[in-house]
Each structure stands twice: as structure tokens, then as C-alpha cells.
Enzyme design. Structure first.
Site, PDB file in Angstrom:
ATOM      1  N   LYS A 181      -5.805  10.454   4.563  1.00 55.45           N
ATOM      2  CA  LYS A 181      -4.624  11.033   3.893  1.00 55.45           C
ATOM      3  C   LYS A 181      -5.029  12.284   3.109  1.00 55.45           C
ATOM      4  O   LYS A 181      -4.342  13.304   3.142  1.00 55.45           O
ATOM      5  CB  LYS A 181      -3.972   9.981   2.982  1.00 55.45           C
ATOM      6  CG  LYS A 181      -3.261   8.906   3.785  1.00 55.45           C
ATOM      7  CD  LYS A 181      -2.828   7.698   2.971  1.00 55.45           C
ATOM      8  CE  LYS A 181      -2.278   6.620   3.920  1.00 55.45           C
ATOM      9  NZ  LYS A 181      -1.922   5.368   3.263  1.00 55.45           N
ATOM     10  N   GLN A 197      -2.436   2.693  -2.406  1.00 55.74           N
ATOM     11  CA  GLN A 197      -2.906   2.114  -1.137  1.00 55.74           C
ATOM     12  C   GLN A 197      -2.863   0.584  -1.225  1.00 55.74           C
ATOM     13  O   GLN A 197      -3.444  -0.013  -2.127  1.00 55.74           O
ATOM     14  CB  GLN A 197      -4.340   2.596  -0.857  1.00 55.74           C
ATOM     15  CG  GLN A 197      -4.867   2.203   0.497  1.00 55.74           C
ATOM     16  CD  GLN A 197      -4.075   2.824   1.655  1.00 55.74           C
ATOM     17  OE1 GLN A 197      -3.767   4.004   1.659  1.00 55.74           O
ATOM     18  NE2 GLN A 197      -3.746   2.011   2.644  1.00 55.74           N
ATOM     19  N   ASP A 236       6.098   6.653   0.065  1.00 61.91           N
ATOM     20  CA  ASP A 236       5.978   5.576   1.053  1.00 61.91           C
ATOM     21  C   ASP A 236       7.343   4.932   1.342  1.00 61.91           C
ATOM     22  O   ASP A 236       7.465   4.145   2.281  1.00 61.91           O
ATOM     23  CB  ASP A 236       5.034   4.480   0.522  1.00 61.91           C
ATOM     24  CG  ASP A 236       3.606   4.651   1.024  1.00 61.91           C
ATOM     25  OD1 ASP A 236       3.416   5.269   2.088  1.00 61.91           O
ATOM     26  OD2 ASP A 236       2.680   4.147   0.351  1.00 61.91           O
TER      27      ASP A 236
END
Ligand code: NAP
Length: 285
Positions: free
Chosen positions: A52, A96, A119
Site C-alpha cells: 500500500k 490493517q 476502506d
């Protein structure tokens, strides 16, 4: 033989589009920023986070990593999220997952400001997807839709079957197919006659988490088969939920693993971070 839908190529196109827009924003003095929180030392999470950060650098998005030790307390993690919510230079916040077992993921997700929730896991963003009035889409299902579009496959009027009902893949995937007028069936571990249900699908999306779970007898000839799975086979090699070699001759279109949905997830994260920066700066998308 099926057409292979090339996720590497499509994701490169998305990233190029994002890079172009990021450069235009930079001319206005706006630099999108992504904060990436990682707790503990899970090797898979480390790989995802590195990928990422690398993607951010490639498209011109500023990224900052917050690597916290495995014994971080809920209070410490929440304090960090609150700090990042308040920072003007941070457009998007990503934590994460999975977090170590002693931490409450739900509380962390709900603490992220919805406008920075790149997200799209926050309940308010999930709700917006449900009613079809969304800004962010969860990266993996959004990536699947982008792959279908790239191959000229429309869900409209088609039988769409999603195997898996997780909050991050299966359920939002079903909603996105429904928004594009597919007739959607969601399958899970209690589904009866899974093979028969799958064989009805014009578009079959596998998000099960079991190596080579979808076999050729589960696929209608000519169907588009999208493999979200990321598993290891007996030899430790990366493989999807679909038995690719057996299904490819039957399907009309198919995504490989690796090189299918995986690269799309990160590309869509870049797109969401760009969108967050634009929205926070009063530039509509
Ligand atoms: P998950 O939370 O474990 O969900 C798996 C789903 O599969 C569940 O809904 C489960 O049903 C269903 N399932 C399990 N066994 C089944 C069976 N025998 N028959 C029918 N359904 C069954 O997994 P996830 O997070 O959605 O991820 C799924 C896969 O996608 C994993 O391989 C993951 O690594 C991968 N993934 C890839 C990306 C990417 O970027 N490519 C992103 C996210 C996830 P129940 O609900 O009844 O238990």
C-alpha cells in the site's frame, strides 16, 4: 477457453488515472495523505502494508505508517485514530486488519471519521452503500466491479452468485451487483445444493477463502468467474478459491490469482484516498 481478465493491466490503468488527478490536485496545493496503522508483526499484514505504501509513492499520495507494538492497548490505538482524524494532511486512515486478539476492531473502525474511512468499513459508509448513496466503496468489491466493466461485462439482468457473506467482501459485493441490476444470490457455509446454485450464475464471484474450492462442475459454460480468494496451495503457492486450470476451459471469462482481484484492491484504495482528499477540500467527485 475463457478470456483472462488482467487485473494487473486494469489496476495500472486505475493507478495512472489516480496519479494524473493527484498531480492536478498538487498544482492546487493539495496533497492527498494516507495514514496506515499496523499493530504487531503479522507477516501477511506487513506485506500488505508495504504494498500500500509503495502504491501511494507511485501515484504521488503522501503516506505515513504507524507501526505499533503487538501489546498496544485499545486506549493507545484509539488515541492515535483520534489524532489522525484531526490532522488536515491526512485524508484517509486505514487500520490493517486483523488486529491482535486483545484489541476491539469494531471500536477502532467506528472511531475512524467516516470521511477518512477509505476502506469503507465504518457503519455509516456501509449504510450508505446499502441505500445506494455512497462516496467510498470497499476496495475489493469495487475492484471486482472495475474488472467486470473493463471486460465489458454488465450484471444487468444477469444471474449473479456470490459465494461468501463477509462484511468486507461478500455482502458489499452482492450490493454492488444489485445496484447494477444483477439478480443476486449470496451463498455461505449453510447453503444447500451450492453446486446447483453456482451453476445458475452468469457471473460467479468466489470469496470463500478455500483453495481451489470452485470446480468446473460448479460453473455454467460461458460464465464470468471472479476469484477473490487468496490462499496457499499444498506447495505453499499463492492460489485462489477457483480451480483455475479446470475452470478456465468452461468459463467465458476468468480472473487469475495472482494478477486478478488482488492488484485491484490496492488501486481502489488509491482511488478512495484521492476521493477523500477532494471531498475534504470541497471538490466534488
Ligand atoms: P471470510 O470472512 O472467512 O468469509 C468466508 C465466507 O465463505 C463466509 O461467508 C463463509 O460462510 C463462506 N464459506 C466458507 N466455507 C464455505 C463452504 N463450504 N460453502 C459455502 N460458503 C463457504 O473471508 P473473506 O474475508 O470474505 O475473504 C475471502 C477470501 O478472499 C479469502 O481467501 C481472503 O484472503 C480473500 N480476500 C482477498 C482480497 C483481495 O484483495 N484479493 C481481499 C479480501 C479478502 P459462513 O458465513 O457461513 O461462515
Amino acid at each position: 477457453m475463457a478470456i483472462r481478465i488482467d487485473g494487473k493491466k486494469v489496476s495500472a490503468q486505475v493507478r495512472a488515472r489516480v496519479a494524473h488527478e493527484v498531480a492536478a490536485l498538487q498544482e492546487k496545493g493539495i496533497v492527498p495523505g494516507l495514514a496506515v496503522i499496523i499493530v504487531g508483526d503479522d507477516p501477511a499484514s506487513r506485506v500488505y502494508v508495504n504494498n500500500k505504501k509503495k502504491a501511494c509513492a507511485e501515484v504521488g499520495i503522501y503516506s505515513e505508517e504507524f507501526a505499533l507494538p503487538a501489546d498496544t492497548t485499545q486506549l493507545q490505538l484509539m488515541a492515535l485514530v483520534h489524532q489522525l482524524n484531526a490532522r488536515k494532511d491526512i485524508s484517509g486512515i486505514l487500520c490493517q486488519l486483523p488486529l491482535p486478539a486483545h484489541l476491539d476492531e469494531k471500536q477502532v473502525i467506528e472511531a475512524i471519521a467516516p470521511e477518512k474511512d477509505v476502506d469503507a468499513f465504518h457503519p455509516s459508509n456501509v449504510g450508505r452503500i446499502m441505500i445506494g448513496d455512497y462516496q467510498f466503496l470497499p476496495c475489493t468489491p469495487a475492484g471486482v466491479m472495475e474488472l467486470l466493466h473493463s471486460a465489458g461485462i454488465s450484471p444487468e439482468g444477469k444471474e449473479c452468485v456470490v459465494i461468501g457473506r463477509s462484511n468486507i467482501v461478500g455482502k458489499p459485493m452482492a450490493m454492488l451487483l444489485l445496484h447494477e441490476n444483477g439478480t443476486v444470490t449470496v451463498c455461505h457455509s449453510r447453503t444447500k445444493d451450492l453446486r446447483e446454485v453456482c451453476r445458475r450464475a452468469d457471473i460467479l464471484v468466489a470469496a470463500v477463502g478455500k483453495a481451489k474450492f470452485v470446480t468446473e462442475d460448479m460453473v455454467k459454460p460461458g460464465a464470468a468467474v471472479i476469484d477473490v480468494g487468496m490462499n496457499r496451495d499444498e506447495a505453499g503457492k499463492l492460489c485462489g478459491d477457483v480451480d483455475f486450470d479446470a475452470v478456465e476451459p468452461v468459463a467465458g471469462a476468468i480472473t487469475p490469482v495472482p494478477g486478478g482481484v488482488g492488484p485491484m484492491t490496492i488501486a481502489m484504495l488509491m482511488q478512495n484516498t484521492l476521493m477523500a482528499a477532494k471531498l475534504q477540500n470541497g471538490l466534488s467527485d
